[in-house]
Design an enzyme around this catalytic site. Structure first.
Site, short mmCIF file in Angstrom:
data_model
loop_
_atom_site.label_atom_id
_atom_site.label_comp_id
_atom_site.label_asym_id
_atom_site.label_seq_id
_atom_site.Cartn_x
_atom_site.Cartn_y
_atom_site.Cartn_z
N ASP A 150 1.80 3.81 2.20
CA ASP A 150 1.19 5.16 2.43
C ASP A 150 0.79 5.10 3.55
O ASP A 150 -0.14 5.54 4.55
CB ASP A 150 -0.13 5.48 1.63
CG ASP A 150 -0.68 6.69 1.59
OD1 ASP A 150 0.99 7.66 2.10
OD2 ASP A 150 -1.59 7.57 2.27
N ASP A 179 0.76 -1.10 0.14
CA ASP A 179 0.42 -0.18 -0.19
C ASP A 179 0.77 0.88 0.19
O ASP A 179 0.90 1.88 -0.45
CB ASP A 179 -0.80 0.00 1.31
CG ASP A 179 -1.26 1.19 1.27
OD1 ASP A 179 -1.99 2.02 0.66
OD2 ASP A 179 -1.59 2.13 3.08
#
Length: 291
Positions: free
Chosen positions: A19, A17
């Site tokens: 983030d 991901d």
């Protein structure tokens, strides 16, 4: 800690991901626009709001370089980058699926010196227009055609589950069948549901995706391995890669043993089935008895 292996795990794709510290909120907070952001948040989708905030930043004199500098100061656990490098060194293909935006992600990975390790980045488009304003648009343009996913955890601008399905289709053509998916947000729940029994999902403990998975783990076909910080992320990720490698080596040994057993069986059967001609003995001579 460096991880070395003589066996390249070319069968494994690791999807980040990437983030884990919310880059959107970080930039807004660092540049002093938190109050306006919170005021507008209830009025529009997140992706649309970020595009609006980038316009506000430009109108208030904030430059692209200031945005980049804010992104460069995002705190990253010291073991995350080594984990990424180790997974790449061990032969895994690395990809990113993030609901941030391309401008933010590319700035971060370039700053960390890890751009070369990723074969693909999937995120909301982000570019600087002719006025010098950073523009952010949806990955799935919901203003024209909704992505169609019925999962309530997917925002209108991006269904990561659809992205993972597209990746799975391309990997099947390449002969790759192992995926490790790492995430922490609610938007990472849908792709977790798409994983197969051959895959692994690494939800961050006590974050939205972990909470959603914990409600009914039986809905997840993949093996679930939770993590808490960069150190545990590295340890668990490398452990999974090693586990897959050992399983594949064991399978190769079993297949090799079975093949050898079959060859030996064929050899024995072949020997026993050879047709032997009867051996002709000389006829006994009748001896005359003298009277």
């Amino acid at each position: 800690m460096a991880y070395k292996s003589n066996n390249k795990n070319n069968n494994i794709v690791v999807v980040f991901d990437f983030d884990n510290v919310d880059s959107d909120n970080w930039v807004i907070d660092e540049l002093g626009f938190t109050d306006l952001f919170n005021q507008l948040l209830p009025t529009m989708p997140w992706n649309t709001l970020m595009d609006r905030m980038m316009k506000e930043l430009h109108d208030q004199g904030k430059t692209i370089e200031e945005i980049k500098q804010a992104l460069r100061t995002i705190p990253i656990h010291p073991r995350v980058v080594p984990a990424i490098k180790s997974a790449h060194e061990l032969g895994c293909e690395l990809r990113i699926v993030s609901d941030a935006n391309m401008f933010f992600i590319e700035t971060i990975v370039e700053h960390l010196g890890i751009s070369e390790f990723f074969s693909e980045i999937n995120s909301n488009p982000g570019y600087v227009d002719e006025r010098g304003t950073l523009r952010i648009s949806p990955y799935h343009d919901f203003t024209k055609t909704p992505h169609g996913c019925s999962n309530s955890t997917c925002p209108p601008n991006m269904c990561k589950g659809l992205i993972i399905e597209r990746i799975q289709q391309s990997l099947a053509k390449e002969g790759k069948n192992k995926m490790i998916y790492l995430g922490d947000g609610a938007g990472d729940y849908c792709p977790s549901l798409k994983l197969t029994a051959e895959d692994y999902v690494m939800p961050r403990k006590n974050f939205p995706v972990w909470d959603l998975i914990s409600q009914n783990p039986m809905l997840i076909k993949a093996a679930i391995r939770e993590w808490t910080d960069g150190q545990s992320l590295e340890m668990i990720l490398i452990g999974i890669i090693e586990e897959i490698r050992l399983e594949e080596e064991k399978e190769k040994m079993l297949n090799s043993t079975e093949a050898n057993c079959k060859m030996q069986t064929i050899s024995v059967v072949g020997i026993n089935s050879v047709h032997h001609e009867p051996i002709l003995m000389p006829r006994a001579l009748r001896v005359s008895q003298s009277s």
